[in-house]
Each structure stands twice: as structure tokens, then as C-alpha cells.
Write a protein that holds these residues in place. Structure first.
Motif, PDB file in Angstrom:
ATOM      1  N   SER A  19      46.999  32.448  54.374  1.00 22.51           N
ATOM      2  CA  SER A  19      46.206  32.435  55.598  1.00 22.51           C
ATOM      3  C   SER A  19      46.366  31.131  56.375  1.00 22.51           C
ATOM      4  N   ASN A  20      46.066  31.204  57.676  1.00 23.47           N
ATOM      5  CA  ASN A  20      46.070  30.007  58.507  1.00 23.47           C
ATOM      6  C   ASN A  20      44.973  29.038  58.088  1.00 23.47           C
ATOM      7  N   GLU A  21      43.850  29.587  57.614  1.00 24.21           N
ATOM      8  CA  GLU A  21      42.742  28.749  57.168  1.00 24.21           C
ATOM      9  C   GLU A  21      43.154  27.892  55.979  1.00 24.21           C
ATOM     10  N   TYR A  22      43.977  28.459  55.107  1.00 29.53           N
ATOM     11  CA  TYR A  22      44.462  27.699  53.946  1.00 29.53           C
ATOM     12  C   TYR A  22      45.318  26.526  54.402  1.00 29.53           C
ATOM     13  N   LEU A  23      46.180  26.756  55.374  1.00 35.96           N
ATOM     14  CA  LEU A  23      47.037  25.684  55.876  1.00 35.96           C
ATOM     15  C   LEU A  23      46.217  24.576  56.522  1.00 35.96           C
ATOM     16  N   GLU A  24      45.168  24.964  57.223  1.00 39.82           N
ATOM     17  CA  GLU A  24      44.347  23.969  57.910  1.00 39.82           C
ATOM     18  C   GLU A  24      43.534  23.132  56.931  1.00 39.82           C
ATOM     19  N   ASN A  25      42.999  23.761  55.907  1.00 44.59           N
ATOM     20  CA  ASN A  25      42.199  23.047  54.901  1.00 44.59           C
ATOM     21  C   ASN A  25      41.927  23.971  53.715  1.00 44.59           C
ATOM     22  N   PRO A  26      42.724  23.874  52.658  1.00 42.03           N
ATOM     23  CA  PRO A  26      42.537  24.781  51.519  1.00 42.03           C
ATOM     24  C   PRO A  26      41.398  24.393  50.586  1.00 42.03           C
ATOM     25  N   ALA A  27      40.818  23.211  50.765  1.00 37.02           N
ATOM     26  CA  ALA A  27      39.806  22.732  49.823  1.00 37.02           C
ATOM     27  C   ALA A  27      38.660  23.729  49.625  1.00 37.02           C
ATOM     28  N   PRO A  28      38.076  24.301  50.695  1.00 41.44           N
ATOM     29  CA  PRO A  28      37.007  25.276  50.469  1.00 41.44           C
ATOM     30  C   PRO A  28      37.468  26.485  49.661  1.00 41.44           C
ATOM     31  N   GLN A  29      38.724  26.876  49.839  1.00 38.70           N
ATOM     32  CA  GLN A  29      39.249  28.009  49.079  1.00 38.70           C
ATOM     33  C   GLN A  29      39.443  27.633  47.607  1.00 38.70           C
ATOM     34  N   PHE A  30      39.913  26.396  47.357  1.00 39.91           N
ATOM     35  CA  PHE A  30      40.021  25.918  45.978  1.00 39.91           C
ATOM     36  C   PHE A  30      38.666  26.027  45.273  1.00 39.91           C
ATOM     37  N   LEU A  31      37.640  25.522  45.935  1.00 39.69           N
ATOM     38  CA  LEU A  31      36.311  25.471  45.334  1.00 39.69           C
ATOM     39  C   LEU A  31      35.744  26.872  45.136  1.00 39.69           C
ATOM     40  N   ALA A  32      35.972  27.770  46.093  1.00 38.06           N
ATOM     41  CA  ALA A  32      35.477  29.141  45.965  1.00 38.06           C
ATOM     42  C   ALA A  32      36.117  29.841  44.777  1.00 38.06           C
ATOM     43  N   LEU A  33      37.400  29.628  44.581  1.00 36.44           N
ATOM     44  CA  LEU A  33      38.093  30.245  43.450  1.00 36.44           C
ATOM     45  C   LEU A  33      37.592  29.679  42.133  1.00 36.44           C
ATOM     46  N   ALA A  34      37.485  28.363  42.047  1.00 36.99           N
ATOM     47  CA  ALA A  34      37.047  27.731  40.803  1.00 36.99           C
ATOM     48  C   ALA A  34      35.624  28.149  40.433  1.00 36.99           C
ATOM     49  N   ARG A  35      34.783  28.328  41.436  1.00 34.16           N
ATOM     50  CA  ARG A  35      33.388  28.681  41.158  1.00 34.16           C
ATOM     51  C   ARG A  35      33.204  30.152  40.806  1.00 34.16           C
ATOM     52  N   ARG A  36      34.243  30.965  41.035  1.00 35.50           N
ATOM     53  CA  ARG A  36      34.148  32.377  40.678  1.00 35.50           C
ATOM     54  C   ARG A  36      34.152  32.565  39.159  1.00 35.50           C
ATOM     55  N   GLY A  37      34.822  31.653  38.445  1.00 31.27           N
ATOM     56  CA  GLY A  37      34.842  31.780  36.995  1.00 31.27           C
ATOM     57  C   GLY A  37      35.975  31.000  36.375  1.00 31.27           C
ATOM     58  N   ARG A  38      35.983  30.976  35.035  1.00 29.66           N
ATOM     59  CA  ARG A  38      37.024  30.242  34.312  1.00 29.66           C
ATOM     60  C   ARG A  38      38.362  30.969  34.355  1.00 29.66           C
ATOM     61  N   LEU A  39      38.317  32.292  34.368  1.00 32.51           N
ATOM     62  CA  LEU A  39      39.541  33.100  34.445  1.00 32.51           C
ATOM     63  C   LEU A  39      39.270  34.228  35.439  1.00 32.51           C
ATOM     64  N   VAL A  40      40.015  34.223  36.532  1.00 32.99           N
ATOM     65  CA  VAL A  40      39.734  35.115  37.658  1.00 32.99           C
ATOM     66  C   VAL A  40      40.943  36.021  37.903  1.00 32.99           C
ATOM     67  N   TRP A  41      40.700  37.329  38.012  1.00 25.56           N
ATOM     68  CA  TRP A  41      41.790  38.241  38.348  1.00 25.56           C
ATOM     69  C   TRP A  41      42.041  38.185  39.845  1.00 25.56           C
ATOM     70  N   TYR A  42      43.329  37.957  40.213  1.00 24.62           N
ATOM     71  CA  TYR A  42      43.702  37.854  41.619  1.00 24.62           C
ATOM     72  C   TYR A  42      44.688  38.972  41.934  1.00 24.62           C
ATOM     73  N   GLU A  43      44.179  39.998  42.569  1.00 27.89           N
ATOM     74  CA  GLU A  43      44.939  41.224  42.802  1.00 27.89           C
ATOM     75  C   GLU A  43      46.234  41.000  43.587  1.00 27.89           C
ATOM     76  N   PRO A  44      46.234  40.194  44.673  1.00 25.21           N
ATOM     77  CA  PRO A  44      47.480  40.047  45.435  1.00 25.21           C
ATOM     78  C   PRO A  44      48.661  39.535  44.607  1.00 25.21           C
ATOM     79  N   TRP A  45      48.384  38.732  43.595  1.00 25.59           N
ATOM     80  CA  TRP A  45      49.451  38.203  42.748  1.00 25.59           C
ATOM     81  C   TRP A  45      49.599  38.967  41.439  1.00 25.59           C
ATOM     82  N   GLN A  46      48.724  39.950  41.204  1.00 29.39           N
ATOM     83  CA  GLN A  46      48.720  40.677  39.930  1.00 29.39           C
ATOM     84  C   GLN A  46      48.735  39.689  38.762  1.00 29.39           C
ATOM     85  N   ALA A  47      47.810  38.742  38.834  1.00 26.26           N
ATOM     86  CA  ALA A  47      47.771  37.677  37.836  1.00 26.26           C
ATOM     87  C   ALA A  47      46.343  37.183  37.645  1.00 26.26           C
TER      88      ALA A  47
END
Length: 415
Positions: A19-47
Motif C-alpha cells: 500500500s501507499n500508506e506503508y511507503l509513507e509510514n509503515p510504523a503503524p502497520q508494524f505495531l498493528a501486526l505485532a499487537r494482533r498476536g505472537r503468531l499471525v496468519w497472513y492470507e495474502p502471503w499464505q504464511a
């Protein structure tokens, strides 16, 4: 609090490196992912994504997940041994990545090849080429650092470090550019096969160079040190030498190019810290960790694969599924780093996990940092008034990193 009935927003809505938002400032996205859990399923990457440093460090240390690319559920079929080319003999039969026990043994016996004295000698060997490259810029008032310098450094460094005769440079240069494509399933079969054939030709060259060096010893390069180690260790063979060199090519091409551009950008954005960063190789080592923490270069992290159906951090992970270790999620977390948006080349890192941790700590880290240090020192010596000409445009097309389309700088030679 009971969250069983709460509607949880899909994580791909909160974390999207495309996303363009990630390029502008990914820090909020980093924090949102980390706060979701210790191990998070991410469908777009199938990982699965492992988000917390204690868990990542434990995974690195205990190696309970596989590092073998062919264990991935979407990997090409592992070829049978009677169909192996030299590429498969190196990357499967003698893989430093896949076989944990062999990897640990190799690390132990080759540690002298990565000593401070050897790294100092490698700097001495590559310095004339780096100086020549920078001097070739002449009296340019401005130039694209990526085109004129950064694109050339990985090849120069790897060739001089290993001790490859210059007559082989044209052929080796091709594999430096394409080697990592040989195991990338996201590209076309034709492109991946072309990279595999580049690797086969490179291995043939390495075999000739090894034979020649064994017959005519006397050099003080990385290859000569490895040959001395081979003489003293029955379990260490020519194929181990070849896979080590290929590992250096793989680690030293794409990653070095990314590090080159982000390092110069960070220093030019904070010119008051250049002197402290480049004072010594040791101060630069720490400064480089801060460069990569402060930057937004990393996207996917380190890939591992479940060797069997297993429970990981409370989640049921199926055999073959990818688990991405993403230590960079902490880099802009105020709970992990004080004032994380501040760039400080003297920031302390305890532990410093930029190059991994435990048995998977990158054995070539010192070499990578030294060639970066040398390039920056010589660049600012030649152009002490170097500055950014404009803010670089970020390129999000790389699957594993955010890079620059170009990095335009002004030399300041007319000041």
C-alpha cells in the motif's frame, strides 16, 4: 475482557506492504501486526508471521523450524539425486541452509576465515577498486548513487574477497545479479531456470579457481583461508567451499545493494552524525544497525517452514506452511526503543539481531559491514560536501524490501 464476540478486522486491512500508506509510514502497520498476536496468519502471503523478539530469538536458537526451501508447500518439487546438476549438488547435497547439524559444524571450522585479521585483509584488497570507482565520478556536480556506485559494490566485493581472477568476472557478474532467482517460485519457470544455469556456470568457474589455487597457493584471500581449513578438516570439502561462496553471493548481492542506498540516505539526512558513524569500523558497525532500524527497508523477514504438523505459539501450523520471522516489527515500537523515530548512531543494541541470532547469525556480517564502511569513508573523503539533491522516490516492487528508484546526490565540488 471478553473478546469472543468482537468483530476483529482482517489483518490484511491493517498491514499491507503493497500500500501507499506503508511507503509513507509503515510504523503503524508494524505495531498493528505485532499487537494482533505472537503468531499471525497472513492470507495474502499464505504464511504465518512471528511478531515478537523473544519468540524469534528462540526459533533462531533452537531451530525447531526448517530452513530448507524445498520443505515449503509451494516450492518446486525437490529433484531426485540422479537429476542433480552442480547447482543441486551445492544447494541440496551440501546445503548449509537446510542441514542444521552440518551448518553448525561448518560454522565452527570456518570461523578463522571470518576473523578480524581476514576482514582487515579483505578491506585492503577491495579498497583500490572502491577508490577507482569513486574517482571515476570525476567532477560531476550530481549523480545517481545507485547507478554509479551501489550497483557495482557487491560484485567488486565478492570477486576480490573470494579471489576470483578478473578473467572470470564477466561470467561471475551475471550470477551475482541472478543467483537468488534460482529458488524464487514467484517468477516464471524460464527466468528461474536461466538463473539456475547461471549458477551452474559459476560453480564450474569456482571449481577451476579452486583447482588452480590449490596448485598455486600463496594468496591471502578468503578462498585461500578456506583451502587451508579444508586440509585440516576431513569433514570439510570443496563442495562446502562452493556453497559458502554461493551463500556470500546470495547474501551479498541484493541485501548489500539495499544496505548501500539506505546507509547513504540515512547519513545524508543526519550529516551531523557522519563523523561519529565513520570514526572506526566498530563505530560504523553500530551505526549501521541504527541505519537499518531507522529505515523502512525490510518487508517480509526470514522464511522458515514447518517440517511437520505442529503447534507453534498456540497455533496449529500445517506441514509445509511458511513461518516468517519479522524482527523489524519492533524497530519503531516505543515499548522496545526509546524515541524510535530519532536517528542516533550511538544507540545501544542489546542484543543486536540485525544479522540474526544464535547458530543462524550471519557468519559474513563483519565482511558486509566492512565493505559498507569502506565505501562510505572513501565517498565522503572524495566528496566531503555531499548532500541529497532531492528526496528519493521509494520503489515498492521488490517482494522483500523497500528500495529507492534512484538516489540523486550533489557533490558540492563547486562550493
Amino acid at each position: 475482557m471478553n473478546v469472543a464476540n468482537e468483530v476483529v478486522e482482517p489483518i490484511e486491512n491493517l498491514f499491507n506492504p503493497a500500500s501507499n500508506e506503508y511507503l509513507e509510514n509503515p510504523a503503524p502497520q508494524f505495531l498493528a501486526l505485532a499487537r494482533r498476536g505472537r503468531l499471525v496468519w497472513y492470507e495474502p502471503w499464505q504464511a504465518w508471521i512471528m511478531t515478537r523478539m523473544p519468540d524469534i530469538m528462540d526459533c533462531w536458537r533452537t531451530e525447531y523450524l526448517s530452513s530448507d526451501f524445498y520443505d515449503w508447500e509451494f516450492a518446486p518439487e525437490r529433484p531426485p539425486e540422479d537429476k542433480w546438476s552442480n547447482y543441486e549438488r551445492a544447494m541440496i547435497g551440501h546445503s548449509l541452509v537446510a542441514d542444521h547439524g552440518h551448518h553448525r559444524m561448518i560454522r565452527k571450522v570456518v570461523s578463522p576465515a571470518f576473523s578480524r585479521n581476514v576482514v582487515d585483509e579483505i578491506q585492503r584488497r577491495i579498497k583500490p577498486d572502491v577508490v577507482k570507482l569513486i574517482d571515476s565520478l570525476g567532477d560531476l556536480e550530481s549523480f545517481d548513487y545507485i547507478e554509479k556506485v551501489a550497483n557495482h559494490i557487491p560484485f567488486i566485493t565478492i570477486s576480490r574477497m573470494v579471489g576470483l581472477p578478473e578473467k572470470y568476472w564477466p561470467e561471475i557478474k551475471q550470477v551475482v545479479l541472478t543467483f537468488t532467482e534460482a529458488w524464487n517460485p514467484t517468477i516464471s519457470d524460464e527466468r528461474r531456470e536461466a538463473a539456475r544455469q547461471d549458477s551452474n556456470r559459476a560453480i564450474e568457474i569456482l571449481q577451476r579457481v579452486i583447482a588452480d589455487r590449490r596448485a598455486n597457493p600463496g594468496e591471502s584471500d578468503f578462498l585461500s583461508v578456506l583451502l587451508e581449513i579444508e586440509e585440516e578438516n576431513e569433514s570439510f570439502s570443496d563442495w562446502d567451499i562452493i556453497t559458502l561462496i554461493l551463500a556470500l553471493i546470495g547474501a551479498g548481492s541484493d541485501t548489500t545493494l539495499i544496505a548501500q542506498q539506505w546507509t547513504l540516505y540515512a547519513l545524508l539526512k543526519h550529516p551531523e552524525q557522519i563523523e561519529a558513524a565513520l570514526e572506526t569500523p566498530d563505530t560504523f558497525s553500530n551505526a549501521f544497525s541504527e541505519v537499518m532500524r531507522w529505515s523502512y527497508a525490510s518487508k517480509m523477514g526470514f522464511a522458515r517452514y514447518a517440517p511437520e504438523d505442529m503447534e507453534v505459539l498456540g497455533q496449529q501450523v500445517k506441514k509445509g506452511q511458511m513461518v516468517l520471522l519479522m524482527p523489524h516489527l519492533k524497530d519503531h515500537d516505543p515499548e522496545y526503543y526509546e524515541d524510535p523515530e530519532r536517528f542516533d548512531v550511538k544507540r545501544e543494541f542489546k542484543p543486536d539481531v540485525l544479522f540474526g541470532y544464535g547458530p543462524r547469525y550471519c557468519i559474513g556480517a563483519a565482511m558486509a559491514k566492512r565493505q559498507l564502511y569502506l565505501t562510505m569513508v572513501e565517498l565522503f573523503k572524495r566528496f566531503p560536501n555531499l548532500s541529497l539533491e532531492s528526496e528519493p522516490v521509494l520503489d515498492n516492487s521488490e517482494h522483500n524490501a523497500v528500495v529507492f528508484r534512484e538516489l540523486l546526490v550533489r557533490t558540492g565540488i563547486n562550493k
